[in-house]
Motif scaffolding. Structure first.
Motif, mmCIF file in Angstrom:
data_model
loop_
_atom_site.group_PDB
_atom_site.id
_atom_site.type_symbol
_atom_site.label_atom_id
_atom_site.label_comp_id
_atom_site.label_asym_id
_atom_site.label_seq_id
_atom_site.Cartn_x
_atom_site.Cartn_y
_atom_site.Cartn_z
ATOM 1 N N ASP A 56 36.446 43.808 45.573
ATOM 2 C CA ASP A 56 36.469 45.034 44.745
ATOM 3 C C ASP A 56 37.364 45.076 43.720
ATOM 4 O O ASP A 56 38.338 44.243 43.578
ATOM 5 N N GLU A 57 37.439 45.493 42.458
ATOM 6 C CA GLU A 57 38.134 45.664 41.113
ATOM 7 C C GLU A 57 39.569 45.697 41.380
ATOM 8 O O GLU A 57 40.570 44.821 41.138
ATOM 9 N N LYS A 58 39.913 46.755 42.584
ATOM 10 C CA LYS A 58 41.423 47.144 42.732
ATOM 11 C C LYS A 58 42.242 45.877 43.461
ATOM 12 O O LYS A 58 43.205 45.474 43.244
ATOM 13 N N PHE B 58 45.435 40.782 43.086
ATOM 14 C CA PHE B 58 45.394 39.332 43.391
ATOM 15 C C PHE B 58 45.755 38.668 41.949
ATOM 16 O O PHE B 58 46.503 37.745 41.893
ATOM 17 N N ALA B 59 45.026 39.095 40.850
ATOM 18 C CA ALA B 59 45.103 38.382 39.561
ATOM 19 C C ALA B 59 46.656 38.321 39.006
ATOM 20 O O ALA B 59 47.207 37.580 38.613
#
Length: 153
Positions: A76-78, A83-84
């Protein structure tokens, strides 16, 4: 759109970003002012993102390169944003790619030693929920280049 002179400027600066505008203009056949204007435009349009010194990693005590393949069950985006941000803040990470195929992410990590990599690894897994981490140590760097092959575009 890049024309021939823009491409020549970019090729020359990739080889030696310390060239003065006069030297660069002489190399590609332009006087200083038109050359300077082109360089300025290339910077403003984002073709030139910055100028850096390439440091010999072995001489500064970072002889080990590790390619780290990461798999996760989170997509998922969140989670990706967290993580990024985590990975991007880790100074050992030289490159960070989201991949297709069996591996979700690939990192290029430089470090002092196997022990240095182990410290990095423990920091990574303590802060991110990962399904699998696989590490491949580079035995020998055969080619490394920052020069983009503009002649094939």
């Amino acid at each position: 759109m890049l024309d021939r002179l823009d491409t020549q400027i970019l090729e020359a600066l990739q080889q030696d970003a310390t060239l003065s505008v006069a030297q660069l203009g002489e190399r590609i056949g332009l006087s200083s002012t038109p050359c300077w204007k082109r360089v300025k435009r290339l910077e403003e349009e984002g073709f030139i993102e910055g100028r850096v010194a390439l440091v010999n990693r072995k001489k500064v005590g970072l002889p080990v390169t590790v390619f780290v393949s990461i798999r996760t069950s989170h997509h998922d985006e969140k989670w990706l944003q967290r993580f990024a941000a985590l990975v991007s803040a880790m100074p050992e990470v030289q490159e960070f790619h989201r991949m297709s195929g069996d591996v979700d992410y690939l990192l290029k990590v430089v470090t002092t030693s196997i022990e240095g990599y182990d410290r990095f690894y423990k920091k990574l897994i303590a802060q991110a929920e990962l399904q699998g981490v696989s590490s491949a140590f580079s035995m020998e760097q055969i080619k490394s280049s920052t020069v983009l092959p503009l002649s094939i575009v």
